[in-house]
Design a protein around this motif. Structure first.
Motif, short mmCIF file in Angstrom:
data_model
loop_
_atom_site.label_atom_id
_atom_site.label_comp_id
_atom_site.label_asym_id
_atom_site.label_seq_id
_atom_site.Cartn_x
_atom_site.Cartn_y
_atom_site.Cartn_z
N LEU A 25 0.83 -1.21 0.00
CA LEU A 25 0.00 0.00 0.00
C LEU A 25 0.87 1.26 0.00
O LEU A 25 0.61 2.21 -0.74
N CYS A 26 1.87 1.26 0.85
CA CYS A 26 2.76 2.43 0.93
C CYS A 26 3.52 2.64 -0.38
O CYS A 26 3.69 3.78 -0.85
N ALA A 27 3.97 1.55 -0.99
CA ALA A 27 4.70 1.66 -2.26
C ALA A 27 3.78 2.20 -3.35
O ALA A 27 4.19 3.04 -4.17
N ALA A 28 2.53 1.74 -3.37
CA ALA A 28 1.58 2.23 -4.38
C ALA A 28 1.30 3.71 -4.17
O ALA A 28 1.18 4.48 -5.13
N ALA A 34 -1.04 9.21 -4.78
CA ALA A 34 -2.37 9.21 -4.18
C ALA A 34 -2.28 9.27 -2.66
O ALA A 34 -1.31 8.80 -2.06
N VAL A 35 -3.29 9.86 -2.04
CA VAL A 35 -3.38 9.86 -0.59
C VAL A 35 -3.71 8.44 -0.12
O VAL A 35 -4.62 7.80 -0.66
N LEU A 36 -2.98 7.94 0.86
CA LEU A 36 -3.25 6.62 1.42
C LEU A 36 -4.17 6.77 2.62
O LEU A 36 -3.80 7.36 3.64
N VAL A 37 -5.40 6.26 2.49
CA VAL A 37 -6.37 6.29 3.58
C VAL A 37 -6.48 4.87 4.13
O VAL A 37 -7.05 3.99 3.48
N GLU A 73 2.33 2.95 11.96
CA GLU A 73 3.61 3.61 12.23
C GLU A 73 4.47 3.68 10.97
O GLU A 73 5.17 4.67 10.72
N GLN A 74 4.42 2.64 10.15
CA GLN A 74 5.18 2.64 8.91
C GLN A 74 4.66 3.72 7.97
O GLN A 74 5.45 4.49 7.39
N ALA A 75 3.35 3.79 7.82
CA ALA A 75 2.76 4.80 6.93
C ALA A 75 3.02 6.21 7.45
O ALA A 75 3.35 7.13 6.69
N ARG A 76 2.90 6.39 8.75
CA ARG A 76 3.12 7.72 9.32
C ARG A 76 4.57 8.16 9.16
O ARG A 76 4.84 9.34 8.88
N ALA A 77 5.50 7.24 9.33
CA ALA A 77 6.91 7.59 9.16
C ALA A 77 7.19 8.05 7.73
O ALA A 77 7.93 9.03 7.51
N ARG A 83 7.46 11.31 1.84
CA ARG A 83 7.44 10.37 0.72
C ARG A 83 6.02 10.00 0.29
O ARG A 83 5.79 9.69 -0.87
N ILE A 84 5.09 10.00 1.24
CA ILE A 84 3.68 9.74 0.91
C ILE A 84 2.81 10.70 1.73
O ILE A 84 3.29 11.40 2.62
N ARG A 85 1.52 10.71 1.41
CA ARG A 85 0.52 11.41 2.22
C ARG A 85 -0.41 10.32 2.77
O ARG A 85 -0.98 9.56 2.00
N ALA A 86 -0.52 10.25 4.09
CA ALA A 86 -1.25 9.14 4.69
C ALA A 86 -2.10 9.60 5.86
O ALA A 86 -1.79 10.58 6.54
N VAL A 87 -3.19 8.86 6.08
CA VAL A 87 -4.08 9.11 7.21
C VAL A 87 -4.72 7.77 7.57
O VAL A 87 -4.86 6.90 6.71
#
Length: 250
Positions: A25-28, A34-37, A73-77, A83-87
């Motif tokens: 998911l993080c790689a995509a 895209a924002v990762l929700v 924690e991985q997505a937030r880091a 590197r990404i936008r995540a929530v």
């Protein structure tokens, strides 16, 4: 525009498969922009005293709670590194039309009470518990995806006031017109024996604490910042019973 991470491995395989799913998911998200929700749950907090808020530490001690905490924690880091936008949007046990798995109430209570059968519960049937309505989860994820000020942290899905398993079963039975239905606590010894033969029941022992004590989600942070609100409970019950009645009848 957004990747909505709602997939999950089968419960007995969480520890083995969640890390790969999160990494993908993080790689995509990084490749596409895209924002990762992420759809999360409350396992990551572990047992707590009082209502759960988003600022609690992710202090789970069991493997399922730890792996869910590690995913966020991985997505937030990666978000903090630019590197990404995540929530992450976190829900309590969810139920509603279309839910046949993933919730203790969803998969067992309604089809049983429609047939007048007793409902079994993992822990104390009279302790307060938060139940999140699945359409409200979808509404919150859709809203958060477009709110840049929400990104980089977790939010609790708007959820109605907690009700015990017994109270929820009584309300559902009243909506269904099936009459009073017995609610029975599943003894720990029975769960232990059943777990020998059922990988799913064996895994549920880790989260039994969620039904042995109050398990209450505080969603005031979300409601103070955004527009989505929990669907009124009567509407939740009506839609859920109608969906199950059609499914059981078919």
């Amino acid at each position: 525009a957004a990747i909505h991470g709602c997939a999950a491995p089968p419960l007995p395989q969480w520890a083995r498969l969640w890390p790969a799913l999160t990494a993908s998911l993080c790689a995509a998200a990084e490749e596409s922009g895209a924002v990762l929700v992420m759809l999360g749950n409350l396992y990551g907090y572990g047992p707590v005293a009082g209502a759960m808020t988003e600022d609690l530490p992710l202090a789970a001690t069991g493997p399922k709670g730890r792996v869910r905490a590690a995913a966020w924690e991985q997505a937030r880091a990666l978000h903090e590194a630019g590197r990404i936008r995540a929530v992450e949007v976190r829900a309590s046990d969810f139920f509603g039309p279309g839910v046949t798995d993933g919730g203790h109430l969803a998969a067992r209570a309604v089809p049983h009470l429609l047939k007048g059968r007793p409902v079994a519960t993992l822990g104390d049937p009279d302790t307060a518990h938060s139940w999140t309505y699945l359409p409200d989860v979808a509404q919150a994820m859709a809203e958060i995806a477009g709110e840049e000020r929400a990104w980089g942290r977790a939010w609790h899905v708007p959820t109605v006031s907690p009700l015990s398993v017994r109270a929820m079963v009584d309300r559902l039975a009243a909506e269904a017109g099936s009459g009073p239905v017995a609610v029975r606590r599943l003894p720990a010894a029975v769960l232990a024996v059943a777990g020998v033969f059922s990988p799913l029941l064996r895994e549920l022992r880790e989260v039994r604490y969620q039904f042995d004590r109050p398990f209450v989600v505080d969603c005031s942070a979300y409601e103070g910042a955004f527009a989505v609100r929990a669907t009124p409970l009567d509407e939740q019950l009506r839609a859920t019973v109608a969906w199950w009645r059609e499914r059981v009848g078919a």
